[in-house]
Design an enzyme around this catalytic site. Structure first.
Site, PDB file in Angstrom:
ATOM      1  N   PHE A 251       0.874   0.648   5.664  1.00 38.15           N
ATOM      2  CA  PHE A 251      -0.109  -0.059   4.828  1.00 38.15           C
ATOM      3  C   PHE A 251      -1.542   0.387   5.112  1.00 38.15           C
ATOM      4  O   PHE A 251      -2.493  -0.278   4.709  1.00 38.15           O
ATOM      5  CB  PHE A 251       0.023  -1.574   5.035  1.00 38.15           C
TER       6      PHE A 251
ATOM      7  N   GLU B   3      -7.073   4.684   3.796  1.00 37.03           N
ATOM      8  CA  GLU B   3      -7.851   5.840   4.212  1.00 37.03           C
ATOM      9  C   GLU B   3      -9.264   5.362   4.521  1.00 37.03           C
ATOM     10  O   GLU B   3      -9.784   4.446   3.900  1.00 37.03           O
ATOM     11  CB  GLU B   3      -7.831   6.907   3.114  1.00 37.03           C
TER      12      GLU B   3
ATOM     13  N   CYS C 172      -2.367   7.037  -3.899  1.00 36.58           N
ATOM     14  CA  CYS C 172      -1.337   6.003  -3.791  1.00 36.58           C
ATOM     15  C   CYS C 172      -1.293   4.989  -4.930  1.00 36.58           C
ATOM     16  O   CYS C 172      -0.302   4.933  -5.639  1.00 36.58           O
ATOM     17  CB  CYS C 172      -1.445   5.322  -2.436  1.00 36.58           C
TER      18      CYS C 172
HETATM   19  N1  LIG Z   1      -2.495   8.357   2.431  1.00 33.73           N
HETATM   20  C1  LIG Z   1      -2.322   7.081   2.661  1.00 33.73           C
HETATM   21  O1  LIG Z   1      -3.273   6.339   2.832  1.00 33.73           O
HETATM   22  C2  LIG Z   1      -0.957   6.476   2.687  1.00 33.73           C
HETATM   23  C3  LIG Z   1       0.156   7.167   2.252  1.00 33.73           C
HETATM   24  N2  LIG Z   1       1.370   6.555   2.175  1.00 33.73           N
HETATM   25  C4  LIG Z   1       2.540   7.303   1.730  1.00 33.73           C
HETATM   26  O2  LIG Z   1       2.827   8.274   2.729  1.00 33.73           O
HETATM   27  C5  LIG Z   1       3.341   9.454   2.161  1.00 33.73           C
HETATM   28  C6  LIG Z   1       2.474  10.638   2.571  1.00 33.73           C
HETATM   29  O3  LIG Z   1       1.194  10.461   2.018  1.00 33.73           O
HETATM   30  P1  LIG Z   1      -0.050  11.351   2.477  1.00 33.73           P
HETATM   31  O4  LIG Z   1      -0.031  11.517   3.950  1.00 33.73           O
HETATM   32  O5  LIG Z   1      -1.230  10.749   1.827  1.00 33.73           O
HETATM   33  O6  LIG Z   1       0.316  12.739   1.785  1.00 33.73           O
HETATM   34  P2  LIG Z   1      -0.209  14.202   2.186  1.00 33.73           P
HETATM   35  O7  LIG Z   1       0.040  15.047   0.995  1.00 33.73           O
HETATM   36  O8  LIG Z   1      -1.574  14.105   2.767  1.00 33.73           O
HETATM   37  O9  LIG Z   1       0.772  14.630   3.365  1.00 33.73           O
HETATM   38  C7  LIG Z   1       2.113  14.963   3.187  1.00 33.73           C
HETATM   39  C8  LIG Z   1       2.429  16.078   4.180  1.00 33.73           C
HETATM   40  O10 LIG Z   1       3.836  16.320   4.173  1.00 33.73           O
HETATM   41  C9  LIG Z   1       4.024  17.711   4.388  1.00 33.73           C
HETATM   42  N3  LIG Z   1       5.384  18.100   4.000  1.00 33.73           N
HETATM   43  C10 LIG Z   1       5.900  18.268   2.764  1.00 33.73           C
HETATM   44  N4  LIG Z   1       7.179  18.622   2.840  1.00 33.73           N
HETATM   45  C11 LIG Z   1       7.506  18.667   4.147  1.00 33.73           C
HETATM   46  C12 LIG Z   1       8.701  18.963   4.863  1.00 33.73           C
HETATM   47  N5  LIG Z   1       9.829  19.263   4.225  1.00 33.73           N
HETATM   48  N6  LIG Z   1       8.665  18.930   6.206  1.00 33.73           N
HETATM   49  C13 LIG Z   1       7.530  18.630   6.870  1.00 33.73           C
HETATM   50  N7  LIG Z   1       6.369  18.332   6.236  1.00 33.73           N
HETATM   51  C14 LIG Z   1       6.354  18.347   4.897  1.00 33.73           C
HETATM   52  C15 LIG Z   1       2.936  18.347   3.549  1.00 33.73           C
HETATM   53  O11 LIG Z   1       2.695  19.679   3.924  1.00 33.73           O
HETATM   54  C16 LIG Z   1       1.774  17.413   3.847  1.00 33.73           C
HETATM   55  O12 LIG Z   1       1.007  17.845   4.948  1.00 33.73           O
HETATM   56  C17 LIG Z   1       3.390   9.178   0.659  1.00 33.73           C
HETATM   57  O13 LIG Z   1       4.656   8.677   0.337  1.00 33.73           O
HETATM   58  C18 LIG Z   1       2.347   8.109   0.468  1.00 33.73           C
HETATM   59  O14 LIG Z   1       2.582   7.327  -0.682  1.00 33.73           O
HETATM   60  C19 LIG Z   1       1.547   5.252   2.572  1.00 33.73           C
HETATM   61  C20 LIG Z   1       0.490   4.528   3.044  1.00 33.73           C
HETATM   62  C21 LIG Z   1      -0.840   5.081   3.159  1.00 33.73           C
HETATM   63  O1  LIG Z   2      -0.293   3.209  -0.006  1.00 41.24           O
HETATM   64  C1  LIG Z   2      -1.375   3.662   0.303  1.00 41.24           C
HETATM   65  O2  LIG Z   2      -1.615   4.848   0.403  1.00 41.24           O
HETATM   66  C2  LIG Z   2      -2.527   2.772   0.575  1.00 41.24           C
HETATM   67  O3  LIG Z   2      -3.187   2.506  -0.695  1.00 41.24           O
HETATM   68  C3  LIG Z   2      -4.348   1.705  -0.598  1.00 41.24           C
HETATM   69  O4  LIG Z   2      -5.291   2.311   0.273  1.00 41.24           O
HETATM   70  P1  LIG Z   2      -6.273   3.493  -0.193  1.00 41.24           P
HETATM   71  O5  LIG Z   2      -5.649   4.244  -1.321  1.00 41.24           O
HETATM   72  O6  LIG Z   2      -6.651   4.203   1.049  1.00 41.24           O
HETATM   73  O7  LIG Z   2      -7.585   2.822  -0.743  1.00 41.24           O
HETATM   74  P2  LIG Z   2      -8.068   1.371  -1.194  1.00 41.24           P
HETATM   75  O8  LIG Z   2      -9.110   0.920  -0.261  1.00 41.24           O
HETATM   76  O9  LIG Z   2      -6.935   0.470  -1.467  1.00 41.24           O
HETATM   77  O10 LIG Z   2      -8.766   1.741  -2.571  1.00 41.24           O
HETATM   78  C4  LIG Z   2      -7.998   2.251  -3.637  1.00 41.24           C
HETATM   79  C5  LIG Z   2      -8.860   2.466  -4.855  1.00 41.24           C
HETATM   80  O11 LIG Z   2      -9.242   1.214  -5.413  1.00 41.24           O
HETATM   81  C6  LIG Z   2     -10.638   1.202  -5.638  1.00 41.24           C
HETATM   82  N1  LIG Z   2     -11.116  -0.197  -5.489  1.00 41.24           N
HETATM   83  C7  LIG Z   2     -10.866  -0.898  -4.363  1.00 41.24           C
HETATM   84  C8  LIG Z   2     -11.289  -2.194  -4.238  1.00 41.24           C
HETATM   85  C9  LIG Z   2     -11.978  -2.805  -5.283  1.00 41.24           C
HETATM   86  O12 LIG Z   2     -12.384  -3.983  -5.234  1.00 41.24           O
HETATM   87  N2  LIG Z   2     -12.219  -2.081  -6.401  1.00 41.24           N
HETATM   88  C10 LIG Z   2     -11.799  -0.794  -6.541  1.00 41.24           C
HETATM   89  O13 LIG Z   2     -12.029  -0.172  -7.609  1.00 41.24           O
HETATM   90  C11 LIG Z   2     -11.213   2.149  -4.598  1.00 41.24           C
HETATM   91  O14 LIG Z   2     -12.464   2.624  -4.993  1.00 41.24           O
HETATM   92  C12 LIG Z   2     -10.160   3.226  -4.588  1.00 41.24           C
HETATM   93  O15 LIG Z   2     -10.371   4.151  -5.637  1.00 41.24           O
HETATM   94  C13 LIG Z   2      -3.979   0.367   0.039  1.00 41.24           C
HETATM   95  O16 LIG Z   2      -5.158  -0.413   0.196  1.00 41.24           O
HETATM   96  C14 LIG Z   2      -3.305   0.567   1.397  1.00 41.24           C
HETATM   97  O17 LIG Z   2      -2.904  -0.678   1.936  1.00 41.24           O
HETATM   98  C15 LIG Z   2      -2.089   1.465   1.209  1.00 41.24           C
HETATM   99  O18 LIG Z   2      -1.463   1.729   2.433  1.00 41.24           O
END
Ligand SMILES: NC(=O)C1=CN([C@@H]2O[C@H](COP(=O)(O)OP(=O)(O)OC[C@H]3O[C@@H](n4cnc5c(N)ncnc54)[C@H](O)[C@@H]3O)[C@@H](O)[C@H]2O)C=CC1
Ligand SMILES: O=C(O)[C@H]1O[C@H](OP(=O)(O)OP(=O)(O)OC[C@H]2O[C@@H](n3ccc(=O)[nH]c3=O)[C@H](O)[C@@H]2O)[C@H](O)[C@@H](O)[C@@H]1O
Length: 478
Positions: free
Chosen positions: A147, A150, A304
């Site tokens: 959860f 970023e 996301c």
């Molecule tokens: N970015 C966020 O704030 C959050 C992301 N998530 C979820 O986490 C997952 C990852 O998201 P991000 O980290 O943002 O994506 P990202 O695109 O930044 O990272 C994914 C990574 O996985 C690597 N990868 C792809 N295929 C692979 C394989 N076969 N073996 C090893 N590595 C491999 C890629 O090279 C890349 O570095 C997604 O499902 C996203 O929805 C959940 C909560 C927060």
């Molecule tokens: O699954 C995920 O990757 C994550 O997605 C969101 O996190 P994040 O994408 O990092 O950013 P948020 O702070 O949620 O903002 C998302 C978007 O909503 C916008 N936002 C946020 C709050 C608001 O009041 N209004 C609004 O337009 C932000 O500018 C941004 O573009 C969730 O907040 C995380 O809990 C979750 O883990």
């Protein structure tokens, strides 16, 4: 404990570094050689406050390393899988190619008793399929959704507001919350369930049953992984695989809905002369509603929320329950309309004559404190304005490199003031402190050619800008 983290992107790199910082022995694995080279040198491959420090520490201490070789996962007790699940190119559904590839590559290195902990956001039902695939190795697959936000990823990983673990065979255990420290980690789990329900500690009130041994053991191992958070009483919710997967998409769907709700109110405010920021303050005082995530503006973006609500709706259709979440299509539509609206405000400020006008776009990242430009409303606005013939210059404190790679047709300037110099209009689309707090209307006046400002995030003091002679346009506020 020995851990592997597969996928070292925004989620995985932070997870690996954070787990090392709380004492685990961690190997991060990714297919991207450039990312692994940077991480191995203790450098963050993207901007995330606090991450560089943790990487340097962990790599120097020797309990954090990175590699492209999946074989390095062998010997770890828990394998976290945090690879990407982007939107499919030709549909709204999630693309599970990377998750499937990561699991397939990991399987040869699993030992009996290992835990595979999925962290990627996946359509409900994915974990059950993966669990069957992993089962012949003697390892157990659990789902442990993430959860983190970023910009606050380090803090959110080390000190989350809740931990959720979906374990196999937990069908009759419905969202039972267990609060416990390390001291009772090896206590019989059925008595702990009994205690948590009789004590009424935020249980759903539904009946709970002892977990089968495999699920019980997996939950205990995850408790040990997250020992500092568990010790301080962070809610630790043990549930079944499907509920764990759904908790994640439901949380993001709720957040997206909250944002689109207030943006819908902004549309009504625009038609009536009302002020959506005051409206948000007023309804936000109601503790049942709450002010957070009622920031009206250009809407949500990122890697996301947009793709997660689409994937959720697509999965619901597959399940024959499309109508249950059909409102998410409206949430998406409202959100996308706000991008158009922000651009229209610029066009209207020039009485439709935007061709050749110098427009400075303040912000490229999808939100401040991040260099992430995935589905960024800021860049969307910049691209649209350029498409309408404006002479667009984009600036951002962190995201220019990423933005340039994705949109090389746009002009980028590193320095905020250089970007503002000679502008006919300014649009704020990412509320970095540099624009929201540190840019005074008087200073901006000394740089620009035309005093038009569109506040795509409702983050500026409208009265102060108007007092300085600017034509100020907000999103749903007069
Ligand atoms: N970015 C966020 O704030 C959050 C992301 N998530 C979820 O986490 C997952 C990852 O998201 P991000 O980290 O943002 O994506 P990202 O695109 O930044 O990272 C994914 C990574 O996985 C690597 N990868 C792809 N295929 C692979 C394989 N076969 N073996 C090893 N590595 C491999 C890629 O090279 C890349 O570095 C997604 O499902 C996203 O929805 C959940 C909560 C927060
Ligand atoms: O699954 C995920 O990757 C994550 O997605 C969101 O996190 P994040 O994408 O990092 O950013 P948020 O702070 O949620 O903002 C998302 C978007 O909503 C916008 N936002 C946020 C709050 C608001 O009041 N209004 C609004 O337009 C932000 O500018 C941004 O573009 C969730 O907040 C995380 O809990 C979750 O883990």
């Amino acid at each position: 404990m020995k851990l592997s983290v597969i996928g070292c992107g925004y989620l995985g790199a932070v997870h690996a570094a954070a787990m090392a910082s709380i004492g685990h022995d961690v190997v991060g694995i990714d297919v991207d050689e450039r990312k692994i080279a940077a991480l191995s040198a203790g450098e963050a491959p993207f901007f995330e406050p606090g991450l560089p420090e943790l990487l340097t520490q962990g790599v120097a201490a020797g309990n954090l390393r990175f590699t492209i070789n999946m074989s390095a996962a062998q010997g770890a007790q828990v394998h976290f899988v945090g690879v990407g699940t982007p939107q499919q190119k030709d549909s709204h559904a999630a693309d599970l190619t990377y998750v499937n590839a990561a699991i397939d590559a990991l399987i040869p290195y699993l030992n009996p008793g290992d835990i595979v902990a999925g962290k990627s956001t996946v359509p409900v039902g994915t974990a059950a399929v993966l669990a069957e695939r992993v089962a012949p190795t003697g390892a157990t697959l659990v789902w442990n959704p993430e959860f983190l936000r970023e910009g606050w990823a380090v803090e959110d990983t080390i000190d989350p507001d809740r931990l959720v673990v979906g374990v196999p065979g937990a069908r009759t255990v419905s969202a039972t919350q267990i609060v416990g420290g390390l001291s009772d980690m090896h206590e019989d789990v059925s008595s702990r369930f009994a205690r948590s329900t009789t004590a009424g500690s935020d249980s759903t009130g539904s009946t709970s049953a002892a977990l089968p041994a495999e699920g019980e053991r997996a939950a205990d191992i995850l408790r040990e992984v997250y020992h500092p958070a568990v010790a301080k009483g962070t809610p630790f919710i043990v549930t079944d695989l499907a509920t764990a997967e759904l908790v994640k998409v439901a949380a993001n769907a709720f957040l997206a809905t909250k944002i689109s709700f207030i943006n819908a109110m902004a549309e009504i405010a625009e038609a009536t002369g009302a002020d959506v920021t005051q409206l948000a303050d007023a309804i936000g005082h109601d503790a049942r509603i709450g002010r957070r995530f009622l920031g009206a503006g250009i809407g949500f973006g990122g890697g996301c929320l947009p793709k997660d609500i689409r994937a959720f709706a697509a999965r619901a259709e597959e399940l024959g329950r499309g109508e249950s979440v059909s409102f998410l299509r409206e949430v998406d539509a409202i959100n996308l309309r706000r991008r158009e609206r922000a651009v229209q405000l610029v066009v209207d400020a020039f009485d439709g004559q935007v061709v050749g006008k110098k427009v400075t776009v303040l912000g490229a990242a999808f939100k401040p404190h991040s260099d992430d430009i995935r589905d960024s409303p800021a860049l969307d606005a910049a691209v649209r304005l350029r498409g309408l013939g404006a002479d667009v210059t984009v600036t951002d404190p962190q995201a220019i490199e990423n933005a340039r790679r994705q949109h090389p047709q746009l002009a980028y300037v590193d320095d905020r003031d250089d970007a503002l110099r000679g502008a006919d209009a300014v649009i704020v689309v990412t509320e970095w402190d540099e624009y929201r707090r540190d840019l005074s209307p008087a200073h901006a006046s000394s740089l620009v050619h035309g005093k038009i400002i569109v506040d795509g995030r409702n983050c500026l003091d409208a009265a102060a800008w108007r007092a300085e002679g600017w034509a100020y346009y907000g999103m749903g506020r007069p």
